[in-house]
Design an enzyme around this catalytic site. Sequence first.
Site, PDB file in Angstrom:
ATOM      1  N   CYS A 100      -4.900   2.591  -3.862  1.00 35.14           N
ATOM      2  CA  CYS A 100      -3.697   3.071  -3.167  1.00 35.14           C
ATOM      3  C   CYS A 100      -2.571   2.043  -3.216  1.00 35.14           C
ATOM      4  O   CYS A 100      -1.793   1.922  -2.277  1.00 35.14           O
ATOM      5  CB  CYS A 100      -3.989   3.445  -1.716  1.00 35.14           C
ATOM      6  SG  CYS A 100      -5.088   4.821  -1.563  1.00 35.14           S
ATOM      7  N   HIS A 134       0.867  -1.176   0.000  1.00 33.59           N
ATOM      8  CA  HIS A 134       0.000   0.000   0.000  1.00 33.59           C
ATOM      9  C   HIS A 134       0.914   1.240   0.000  1.00 33.59           C
ATOM     10  O   HIS A 134       2.000   1.197   0.561  1.00 33.59           O
ATOM     11  CB  HIS A 134      -0.841  -0.054   1.278  1.00 33.59           C
ATOM     12  CG  HIS A 134      -1.924   0.971   1.358  1.00 33.59           C
ATOM     13  ND1 HIS A 134      -1.673   2.277   1.694  1.00 33.59           N
ATOM     14  CD2 HIS A 134      -3.265   0.881   1.173  1.00 33.59           C
ATOM     15  CE1 HIS A 134      -2.822   2.948   1.706  1.00 33.59           C
ATOM     16  NE2 HIS A 134      -3.803   2.122   1.392  1.00 33.59           N
ATOM     17  N   LYS A 194     -10.015   0.283  10.603  1.00 31.59           N
ATOM     18  CA  LYS A 194     -10.225  -0.904   9.779  1.00 31.59           C
ATOM     19  C   LYS A 194     -10.558  -2.125  10.644  1.00 31.59           C
ATOM     20  O   LYS A 194     -10.729  -3.218  10.142  1.00 31.59           O
ATOM     21  CB  LYS A 194      -8.985  -1.188   8.931  1.00 31.59           C
ATOM     22  CG  LYS A 194      -8.767  -0.171   7.811  1.00 31.59           C
ATOM     23  CD  LYS A 194      -7.689  -0.656   6.872  1.00 31.59           C
ATOM     24  CE  LYS A 194      -7.058   0.456   6.060  1.00 31.59           C
ATOM     25  NZ  LYS A 194      -7.863   0.936   4.955  1.00 31.59           N
ATOM     26  N   ASP A 205       3.273  -4.335   8.073  1.00 27.16           N
ATOM     27  CA  ASP A 205       2.068  -3.509   7.981  1.00 27.16           C
ATOM     28  C   ASP A 205       0.867  -4.449   8.072  1.00 27.16           C
ATOM     29  O   ASP A 205       0.567  -5.192   7.137  1.00 27.16           O
ATOM     30  CB  ASP A 205       2.072  -2.746   6.651  1.00 27.16           C
ATOM     31  CG  ASP A 205       0.733  -2.081   6.357  1.00 27.16           C
ATOM     32  OD1 ASP A 205      -0.132  -2.036   7.256  1.00 27.16           O
ATOM     33  OD2 ASP A 205       0.551  -1.599   5.219  1.00 27.16           O
ATOM     34  N   GLN A 226      -4.775  -4.573   7.377  1.00 23.35           N
ATOM     35  CA  GLN A 226      -5.997  -5.323   7.064  1.00 23.35           C
ATOM     36  C   GLN A 226      -6.243  -6.499   8.008  1.00 23.35           C
ATOM     37  O   GLN A 226      -7.336  -7.073   8.020  1.00 23.35           O
ATOM     38  CB  GLN A 226      -5.924  -5.874   5.627  1.00 23.35           C
ATOM     39  CG  GLN A 226      -5.897  -4.811   4.546  1.00 23.35           C
ATOM     40  CD  GLN A 226      -7.201  -4.037   4.447  1.00 23.35           C
ATOM     41  OE1 GLN A 226      -8.265  -4.494   4.890  1.00 23.35           O
ATOM     42  NE2 GLN A 226      -7.145  -2.844   3.884  1.00 23.35           N
TER      43      GLN A 226
END
Lengths: 406, 137
Positions: free
Chosen positions: A363, A122, A225, A199, A202
Amino acid sequence: MNNYDLEKTANLFPCLSRGEEKMIYFDNAATTQKPTVVIDSIADFYTNGYSNIHRSAHNLGFRATQRYENSRGVIRQFISARESDEIIFTSGATESINLVANSFGKNIVNKNDIILVSEIEHHSNMLPWQQLAKEKGAKVKNIPLNKDLTIDVESMKKVLNDSVKLVVVHHLSNVTGIMQDIKEIVGVFQELGIPVFVDGAQAPAHIRVDVKDLNCDFYCFSGHKAFGPTGTGVLFVKEEFVKKMSPYKMGGQMVSRASLISPEWADPPLKFEAGTPNISGIIGLSAAIQFIEDVGMEKITIYEKRLTEYMLEELSQIPELIIYGGQKKAAPIFSFNVDGVHHSDISTLLSENNILVRSGHLCNQGLMNYLNIDGCVRVSLAFYNKLDEIDQFIVVLKKILSFLNK
Amino acid sequence: MEGEAKKIISEFSFLSSWEEKYEHLISMGQEMPQLDNSLKIEKNLLRGCQSKVWIVCKYNAGKLYFYADSDALITRGIVALVVRLYSGATPQEIINTKLNVFSKIGLQDHLSMNRVNGLNIMIQKINRHAVKCLNDE
């Protein structure tokens, strides 16, 4: 479905069932809806216990500080970190990543060094590293990938050398829902003493995150999220690294002794949380995490597996549809194109039918370039979505495709 | 401009379902002459995240003329509508007129609120052309 009460759970999200208008919310990878407990916890804080924290020596201040610090404990437990001090609150995954790039990256990356980053990150997990490399005269190098968009660990081993100072990967792709084998990746780098940043933006909405088990050195995600408020984020930093980081944001409450010549920083995590933080947001995030735990992460994962299988089965009926990243998904996130049809036409007409999805480059231009496309439609589900919503989506999608192909 | 706006609103007033409205919008896009490939260049591209839109502006005898294209069907229809509205107007007319055609044809929610590649960006671009023409005079 081992006593997962879907109806009951879905009814706890007021925005999903507002008014007469029926809506199918399939844009959960962009942001998730909020359960009433999260909304109420924020209102309750402002109504019954609002104060600044960590500084005001009065009862209200103590109680507010306690709620804020309890939230740190809730997050620690949720991701199985060893210590609460390893949890830094931020405004989101983006700030978490920028914090590591500035507070840690700048200390360890030097001229001609290499930061290994998968090319399908991302933008939030690409741009801060590119900027760091630019400032330091270092290089960002791509991590090789397998056909199914997982990291090719064997090829990765071959590009390793002494110049590699940091490795950056995602846990669960925002485009494909495919999970990287963090444990295996960390295993390769740990032997060499190279820190790994993950990261996880999600992940916490879909799978159990256990940073102890993953053994990564840094892990971050956004509250919004994971059913929490916007403007909240988490950064996990392994204790040994948290000590090697210097603050990049200066302000109130991050010094133990303020002096113009040589201020002494407060202990972590507070030295990275300068200024009055998003107190109500963090309290809301903690309510969201408790909500996930109450529903049960294992139940969520099992139910979402069924959603994933069903969606893949239904999408496979549309022959012109190309789905990216294959079938082995860890979350119900599906990105696709339909031959001869523009993704934005599909998402516009889905929206006209009250089915909310996202289209564009998501993105993640790196992944778009990798797939050689300029965008796609993304349909992303959460545990409050229903199988009959998938049925309705497929009916409408087929109708739209025949309309656009006329 | 306002005459054309009234005409467009009246055309859409006979259409009620989304199929009919979009069919009309798409056919408007199909009727618009395609932009030559040599003009589909970076300079004319509107920066957006959904689909590509190119707008070219010509200033002739005190009036502005717009030529546009898009790689998506619906966006092409929207651009065609915008071109119908603004092409042939004077810069002053463009700057002075606030049109609310999209809310009147019942497509506003879905078309104009888009963060990047929306109608607003196209109209901003057209306004910038108009301002530039006035300043250059």
